[in-house]
Motif scaffolding. Structure first.
Motif, mmCIF file in Angstrom:
data_model
loop_
_atom_site.group_PDB
_atom_site.id
_atom_site.type_symbol
_atom_site.label_atom_id
_atom_site.label_comp_id
_atom_site.label_asym_id
_atom_site.label_seq_id
_atom_site.Cartn_x
_atom_site.Cartn_y
_atom_site.Cartn_z
ATOM 1 N N SER A 47 0.832 -1.217 0.000
ATOM 2 C CA SER A 47 0.000 0.000 0.000
ATOM 3 C C SER A 47 0.859 1.256 0.000
ATOM 4 O O SER A 47 0.579 2.212 -0.737
ATOM 5 C CB SER A 47 -0.945 -0.007 1.199
ATOM 6 O OG SER A 47 -1.892 -1.048 1.069
ATOM 7 N N ASP A 48 1.911 1.273 0.825
ATOM 8 C CA ASP A 48 2.823 2.427 0.829
ATOM 9 C C ASP A 48 3.466 2.615 -0.540
ATOM 10 O O ASP A 48 3.588 3.731 -1.040
ATOM 11 C CB ASP A 48 3.912 2.259 1.894
ATOM 12 C CG ASP A 48 3.450 2.623 3.291
ATOM 13 O OD1 ASP A 48 2.497 3.411 3.433
ATOM 14 O OD2 ASP A 48 4.055 2.119 4.263
ATOM 15 N N MET A 49 3.864 1.508 -1.157
ATOM 16 C CA MET A 49 4.470 1.570 -2.481
ATOM 17 C C MET A 49 3.458 2.118 -3.500
ATOM 18 O O MET A 49 3.793 2.957 -4.330
ATOM 19 C CB MET A 49 4.946 0.182 -2.899
ATOM 20 C CG MET A 49 5.674 0.145 -4.220
ATOM 21 S SD MET A 49 6.228 -1.506 -4.646
ATOM 22 C CE MET A 49 4.665 -2.326 -4.954
ATOM 23 N N ASN A 50 2.216 1.659 -3.405
ATOM 24 C CA ASN A 50 1.174 2.140 -4.326
ATOM 25 C C ASN A 50 0.900 3.631 -4.128
ATOM 26 O O ASN A 50 0.704 4.363 -5.100
ATOM 27 C CB ASN A 50 -0.105 1.328 -4.156
ATOM 28 C CG ASN A 50 0.030 -0.081 -4.680
ATOM 29 O OD1 ASN A 50 0.868 -0.369 -5.531
ATOM 30 N ND2 ASN A 50 -0.792 -0.981 -4.173
ATOM 31 N N ILE A 51 0.877 4.075 -2.890
ATOM 32 C CA ILE A 51 0.676 5.505 -2.610
ATOM 33 C C ILE A 51 1.847 6.301 -3.190
ATOM 34 O O ILE A 51 1.652 7.356 -3.811
ATOM 35 C CB ILE A 51 0.511 5.764 -1.097
ATOM 36 C CG1 ILE A 51 -0.825 5.184 -0.619
ATOM 37 C CG2 ILE A 51 0.590 7.263 -0.789
ATOM 38 C CD1 ILE A 51 -0.993 5.173 0.889
ATOM 39 N N GLY A 52 3.059 5.772 -3.021
ATOM 40 C CA GLY A 52 4.223 6.424 -3.616
ATOM 41 C C GLY A 52 4.091 6.539 -5.127
ATOM 42 O O GLY A 52 4.414 7.569 -5.718
#
Length: 186
Positions: A127-132
């Motif tokens: 999820s953090d990677m997707n937000i990035g």
């Protein structure tokens, strides 16, 4: 019935195992599973989620959206936060791919809240990677780096080396876009 649950679990694992190598086969196997699951919301939602993600991988956005939303509807009736979170993540990816960044961002942030409840570090990292990636697509590079670095921490903790090194390349690319070539080379 224990035998039926074992068959469902096996069919679910079989269909999921094909996702990255043959989405068409994953969809076909998941559709077979749908027939077997009767009124079991967990398995019905899980098979629908695999079908939705399979269509996403094939770039069939309409079907991906249709099956993913059905998956969320069924999984919302269960206590499987992890599985529900996966379907929401697919929904976020669909919105990201269609450049509906605000909606994608909202869903990915919701995923993190859900994933924190069950300490799903792998899910949080994704999820953090997707937000990035959303911030990167919007040209908001400082935020993209912030979320990519958060994801890196989780990938380090979970020893996910493939995603860890892939993300380092993405971070270098962002520094390159920002004109910070020295940092990009680090």
């Amino acid at each position: 019935d224990t035998n039926n649950i074992q068959n469902l679990r096996l069919q679910l694992n079989t269909s999921a195992s094909y996702l990255d190598i043959n989405p068409e086969k994953a969809i076909a196997e998941a559709k077979k599973g749908l027939i077997l699951c009767n009124e079991n919301d967990y398995y019905k939602g899980s098979f629908l989620g695999i079908i939705g993600y399979g269509y996403f991988l094939k770039s069939d956005i309409d079907n991906a959206l249709l099956y993913t939303k059905k998956s969320i509807r069924y999984l919302s009736k269960t206590d499987s936060i992890k599985q529900l979170s996966k379907s929401y993540s697919t929904l976020g990816l669909i919105y990201y791919k269609t450049r509906n960044y605000d909606r994608a961002m909202k869903i990915f942030k919701m995923c993190i809240k859900t994933q924190n409840k069950v300490n799903d570090k792998k899910g949080i990292a994704v999820s953090d990677m997707n937000i990035g990636a959303v911030y990167d697509a919007k040209g908001e590079y400082q935020y993209a780096i912030y979320y990519y670095l958060k994801a890196l921490e989780y990938y380090e903790q979970t020893k996910n080396h493939r995603n860890y090194y892939s993300l380092l390349i993405d971070i270098g690319g962002i520094y390159d876009k920002m004109g910070n070539y020295k940092k990009a080379l680090e």
